[in-house]
Scaffold this motif. Structure first.
Motif, PDB file in Angstrom:
ATOM      1  N   MET A   1       0.841  -1.195   0.000  1.00 11.78           N
ATOM      2  CA  MET A   1       0.000   0.000   0.000  1.00 11.78           C
ATOM      3  C   MET A   1       0.881   1.251   0.000  1.00 11.78           C
ATOM      4  O   MET A   1       1.987   1.246   0.548  1.00 11.78           O
ATOM      5  N   ALA A   2       0.378   2.314  -0.602  1.00 13.63           N
ATOM      6  CA  ALA A   2       1.134   3.560  -0.682  1.00 13.63           C
ATOM      7  C   ALA A   2       0.404   4.651   0.080  1.00 13.63           C
ATOM      8  O   ALA A   2      -0.824   4.752   0.019  1.00 13.63           O
ATOM      9  N   GLU A   3       1.143   5.474   0.800  1.00 12.59           N
ATOM     10  CA  GLU A   3       0.546   6.552   1.588  1.00 12.59           C
ATOM     11  C   GLU A   3       0.026   7.655   0.668  1.00 12.59           C
ATOM     12  O   GLU A   3       0.642   7.991  -0.343  1.00 12.59           O
ATOM     13  N   ALA A   4      -1.120   8.211   1.030  1.00 17.34           N
ATOM     14  CA  ALA A   4      -1.707   9.314   0.273  1.00 17.34           C
ATOM     15  C   ALA A   4      -2.272  10.340   1.245  1.00 17.34           C
ATOM     16  O   ALA A   4      -2.629  10.013   2.382  1.00 17.34           O
ATOM     17  N   LYS A   5      -2.351  11.585   0.768  1.00 18.69           N
ATOM     18  CA  LYS A   5      -2.934  12.665   1.565  1.00 18.69           C
ATOM     19  C   LYS A   5      -4.123  13.242   0.822  1.00 18.69           C
ATOM     20  O   LYS A   5      -4.114  13.354  -0.408  1.00 18.69           O
ATOM     21  N   GLY A   6      -5.150  13.610   1.569  1.00 18.52           N
ATOM     22  CA  GLY A   6      -6.319  14.188   0.947  1.00 18.52           C
ATOM     23  C   GLY A   6      -7.123  14.993   1.943  1.00 18.52           C
ATOM     24  O   GLY A   6      -6.686  15.264   3.053  1.00 18.52           O
ATOM     25  N   TYR A   7      -8.306  15.394   1.496  1.00 23.66           N
ATOM     26  CA  TYR A   7      -9.294  16.015   2.368  1.00 23.66           C
ATOM     27  C   TYR A   7     -10.537  15.130   2.317  1.00 23.66           C
ATOM     28  O   TYR A   7     -10.931  14.671   1.238  1.00 23.66           O
ATOM     29  N   ALA A   8     -11.127  14.895   3.491  1.00 18.16           N
ATOM     30  CA  ALA A   8     -12.272  13.998   3.568  1.00 18.16           C
ATOM     31  C   ALA A   8     -13.369  14.586   4.433  1.00 18.16           C
ATOM     32  O   ALA A   8     -13.115  15.372   5.351  1.00 18.16           O
ATOM     33  N   ALA A   9     -14.601  14.173   4.132  1.00 18.53           N
ATOM     34  CA  ALA A   9     -15.728  14.423   5.029  1.00 18.53           C
ATOM     35  C   ALA A   9     -15.785  13.240   5.993  1.00 18.53           C
ATOM     36  O   ALA A   9     -16.025  12.110   5.565  1.00 18.53           O
ATOM     37  N   PRO A  10     -15.535  13.452   7.290  1.00 20.63           N
ATOM     38  CA  PRO A  10     -15.519  12.328   8.231  1.00 20.63           C
ATOM     39  C   PRO A  10     -16.902  11.771   8.533  1.00 20.63           C
ATOM     40  O   PRO A  10     -17.031  10.609   8.931  1.00 20.63           O
ATOM     41  N   VAL A  12     -21.514  12.678   7.798  1.00 14.85           N
ATOM     42  CA  VAL A  12     -22.494  13.461   7.059  1.00 14.85           C
ATOM     43  C   VAL A  12     -22.581  14.877   7.626  1.00 14.85           C
ATOM     44  O   VAL A  12     -22.590  15.085   8.845  1.00 14.85           O
ATOM     45  N   ASN A  13     -22.569  15.864   6.723  1.00 13.60           N
ATOM     46  CA  ASN A  13     -22.667  17.289   7.052  1.00 13.60           C
ATOM     47  C   ASN A  13     -21.473  17.832   7.826  1.00 13.60           C
ATOM     48  O   ASN A  13     -21.498  18.980   8.276  1.00 13.60           O
ATOM     49  N   ALA A  14     -20.418  17.042   7.996  1.00 16.33           N
ATOM     50  CA  ALA A  14     -19.223  17.526   8.682  1.00 16.33           C
ATOM     51  C   ALA A  14     -18.319  18.260   7.691  1.00 16.33           C
ATOM     52  O   ALA A  14     -18.250  17.895   6.515  1.00 16.33           O
ATOM     53  N   PRO A  15     -17.613  19.305   8.130  1.00 16.55           N
ATOM     54  CA  PRO A  15     -16.663  19.982   7.240  1.00 16.55           C
ATOM     55  C   PRO A  15     -15.564  19.020   6.782  1.00 16.55           C
ATOM     56  O   PRO A  15     -15.209  18.079   7.510  1.00 16.55           O
ATOM     57  N   LEU A  16     -15.039  19.254   5.591  1.00 17.18           N
ATOM     58  CA  LEU A  16     -13.926  18.449   5.122  1.00 17.18           C
ATOM     59  C   LEU A  16     -12.655  18.838   5.869  1.00 17.18           C
ATOM     60  O   LEU A  16     -12.415  20.016   6.135  1.00 17.18           O
ATOM     61  N   VAL A  17     -11.840  17.825   6.183  1.00 26.31           N
ATOM     62  CA  VAL A  17     -10.614  18.026   6.956  1.00 26.31           C
ATOM     63  C   VAL A  17      -9.488  17.207   6.342  1.00 26.31           C
ATOM     64  O   VAL A  17      -9.744  16.268   5.572  1.00 26.31           O
ATOM     65  N   GLY A  54     -27.080   6.722   0.983  1.00 28.66           N
ATOM     66  CA  GLY A  54     -26.063   5.703   0.734  1.00 28.66           C
ATOM     67  C   GLY A  54     -24.632   6.177   0.783  1.00 28.66           C
ATOM     68  O   GLY A  54     -23.710   5.425   0.414  1.00 28.66           O
ATOM     69  N   SER A  55     -24.377   7.403   1.228  1.00 29.05           N
ATOM     70  CA  SER A  55     -22.998   7.897   1.296  1.00 29.05           C
ATOM     71  C   SER A  55     -22.199   7.107   2.320  1.00 29.05           C
ATOM     72  O   SER A  55     -22.716   6.707   3.369  1.00 29.05           O
ATOM     73  N   VAL A  56     -20.927   6.893   2.010  1.00 32.59           N
ATOM     74  CA  VAL A  56     -20.022   6.126   2.870  1.00 32.59           C
ATOM     75  C   VAL A  56     -18.941   7.061   3.399  1.00 32.59           C
ATOM     76  O   VAL A  56     -18.314   7.790   2.623  1.00 32.59           O
ATOM     77  N   PHE A  57     -18.711   7.044   4.701  1.00 36.45           N
ATOM     78  CA  PHE A  57     -17.724   7.923   5.321  1.00 36.45           C
ATOM     79  C   PHE A  57     -16.644   7.112   6.029  1.00 36.45           C
ATOM     80  O   PHE A  57     -16.896   5.999   6.488  1.00 36.45           O
ATOM     81  N   PRO A  58     -15.420   7.663   6.121  1.00 38.16           N
ATOM     82  CA  PRO A  58     -14.992   8.965   5.599  1.00 38.16           C
ATOM     83  C   PRO A  58     -15.001   8.973   4.067  1.00 38.16           C
ATOM     84  O   PRO A  58     -14.740   7.954   3.444  1.00 38.16           O
ATOM     85  N   THR A 124     -13.146  -2.980  -1.965  1.00 33.84           N
ATOM     86  CA  THR A 124     -12.675  -1.789  -1.261  1.00 33.84           C
ATOM     87  C   THR A 124     -13.516  -0.577  -1.638  1.00 33.84           C
ATOM     88  O   THR A 124     -14.147  -0.538  -2.698  1.00 33.84           O
ATOM     89  N   VAL A 125     -13.526   0.428  -0.763  1.00 36.18           N
ATOM     90  CA  VAL A 125     -14.249   1.666  -1.028  1.00 36.18           C
ATOM     91  C   VAL A 125     -13.327   2.650  -1.742  1.00 36.18           C
ATOM     92  O   VAL A 125     -12.158   2.804  -1.363  1.00 36.18           O
ATOM     93  N   THR A 126     -13.839   3.301  -2.774  1.00 31.48           N
ATOM     94  CA  THR A 126     -13.005   4.204  -3.566  1.00 31.48           C
ATOM     95  C   THR A 126     -12.901   5.586  -2.908  1.00 31.48           C
ATOM     96  O   THR A 126     -13.858   6.077  -2.305  1.00 31.48           O
ATOM     97  N   TYR A 127     -11.719   6.176  -3.053  1.00 33.41           N
ATOM     98  CA  TYR A 127     -11.462   7.544  -2.606  1.00 33.41           C
ATOM     99  C   TYR A 127     -11.124   8.380  -3.836  1.00 33.41           C
ATOM    100  O   TYR A 127     -10.386   7.939  -4.722  1.00 33.41           O
ATOM    101  N   GLY A 128     -11.618   9.634  -3.870  1.00 38.10           N
ATOM    102  CA  GLY A 128     -11.536  10.443  -5.070  1.00 38.10           C
ATOM    103  C   GLY A 128     -10.361  11.394  -5.159  1.00 38.10           C
ATOM    104  O   GLY A 128      -9.312  11.207  -4.534  1.00 38.10           O
ATOM    105  N   GLY A 129     -10.585  12.466  -5.933  1.00 35.76           N
ATOM    106  CA  GLY A 129      -9.494  13.324  -6.370  1.00 35.76           C
ATOM    107  C   GLY A 129      -9.118  14.470  -5.469  1.00 35.76           C
ATOM    108  O   GLY A 129      -8.210  15.235  -5.798  1.00 35.76           O
TER     109      GLY A 129
END
Length: 346
Positions: A1-10, A12-17, A54-58, A124-129
């Motif tokens: 696995m490779a480390e990645a950095k992003g911003y996520a909504a932890p 529902v309705n939470a600010p992205l961090v 149906g949203s999946v968090f984070p 696995t659950v996909t993470y975006g851009g």
């Protein structure tokens, strides 16, 4: 696995961090991309607020991705390290149903795998851009021309293909009369594409003050929908209407502007089903249709057209840490016409 950095909504309705996570290693058919820019789509906001269910968090949103290839798998033939590349709304599909075999992966019988918030074929659950890198199977990676401004290319991967696909499906061509409803992220691309195809382009709007913007984007005519005389002037006039509006509305006045065999294509999804008397269609053999995004082959065709005709989105480039403010502005339609994240700022 490779480390990645992003911003996520932890949640529902939470600010992205800021969010640290892992991407899979590059498999034999995979391409790893360093993400340079990612467009901000209104669907990102719907998803992080679970407005569609149906949203999946984070959740790491983002499906308008452009960047540079940093690594390819042993069996990858179409890309090499250093190439520019794009990723849109899909990262996988069954790849064997009739639709996939026709290059219509967006209509996959088993459902395409969304770039974020979806379950991939491996479970696995996909993470975006909204992140600094992504690993995608080669079949769902697109070539991007060095001629284009990469930041302005990003929204083409969703807003662009969503409007390009119906124009191509309904065979828009030079001399056709095409109307566009809604002058936002989708609508402004519909105007640009139709104009570049040689169509006579009209923008429908409730706001007279948008006329200058519409003309600057390539529209030839502008119709104020609250003006009865203005609407009357385009009765039985259009071959095709691209409807990008997601707000509740009465379709009848717009349907009446279609010629015989004219078609209105719905791209927006209002919260309530629209009502329409069948006679509005029967009287002129008119049609109402719907369209999603586009398949991979069609998306590549669009990107090639954009490189040839210098067509790109109008954007506001923002820092990653501005995303929550951008969402609030997007709700107010306070952007011309698409926010794009500069991932160098992550």
């Amino acid at each position: 696995m490779a480390e990645a950095k992003g911003y996520a909504a932890p949640a529902v309705n939470a600010p992205l961090v800021p969010f640290d996570f892992q991407r899979r290693e590059v498999g034999a058919h995979d391409v790893r991309i360093e993400i340079l820019f990612c467009g901000v789509c209104h669907s990102d906001l719907h998803q992080v607020r679970d407005e569609w269910g149906g949203s999946v968090f984070p959740m790491v949103p983002g499906h308008e991705i452009v960047g540079r290839v940093t690594e390819v798998g042993a069996h990858v033939k179409g890309f090499k390290a250093g190439d520019l590349a794009g990723v849109g709304c899909m990262v996988n599909s069954c790849q064997h149903c009739p639709e996939c075999n026709q290059g219509l992966e967006q209509y996959c019988d088993e459902g395409f795998v969304g770039t974020y918030g979806a379950t991939d074929r491996d479970g696995t659950v996909t993470y975006g851009g909204y992140s600094n890198s992504i690993v995608v199977t080669e079949k769902f990676v697109l070539h991007v021309s060095e001629k284009l401004d990469l930041a302005r290319v990003a929204p083409l991967l969703c807003a662009g293909i969503t409007t390009w696909s119906p124009l191509r499906q309904w065979n828009a061509k030079a001399g056709d009369r095409v109307a566009v409803m809604g002058l936002g992220g989708l609508g402004h691309m519909a105007v640009k594409f139709a104009a570049a195809m040689g169509c006579e382009v009209t923008v429908f709007s409730t706001s007279p003050n948008k006329e200058a913007d519409a003309k600057a984007l390539g529209a030839h005519k502008f119709v104020v929908t609250k003006d009865k005389e203005s609407m009357k002037s385009v009765s039985n006039y259009f071959d095709l209407i691209i409807n990008t509006v997601s707000a509740p509305m009465d379709l009848a006045p717009y349907i009446n502007t279609l010629r015989v065999d004219g078609t209105m294509v719905l791209l927006g999804v209002p919260p309530e089903a629209p009502q329409l008397h069948a006679f509005n269609l029967i009287a002129k053999r008119r049609r109402i249709a719907g369209s999603l995004i586009g398949g991979i082959q069609e998306t590549q065709e669009m990107l090639d057209f954009c490189a040839e005709h210098n067509v790109m989105s109008d954007i506001e480039l923002i820092r990653m840490d501005y995303i929550n403010e951008a969402y609030e502005r997007m709700l107010k339609s306070d952007v011309k016409y698409r926010f794009v994240l500069d991932l160098a700022t992550i």
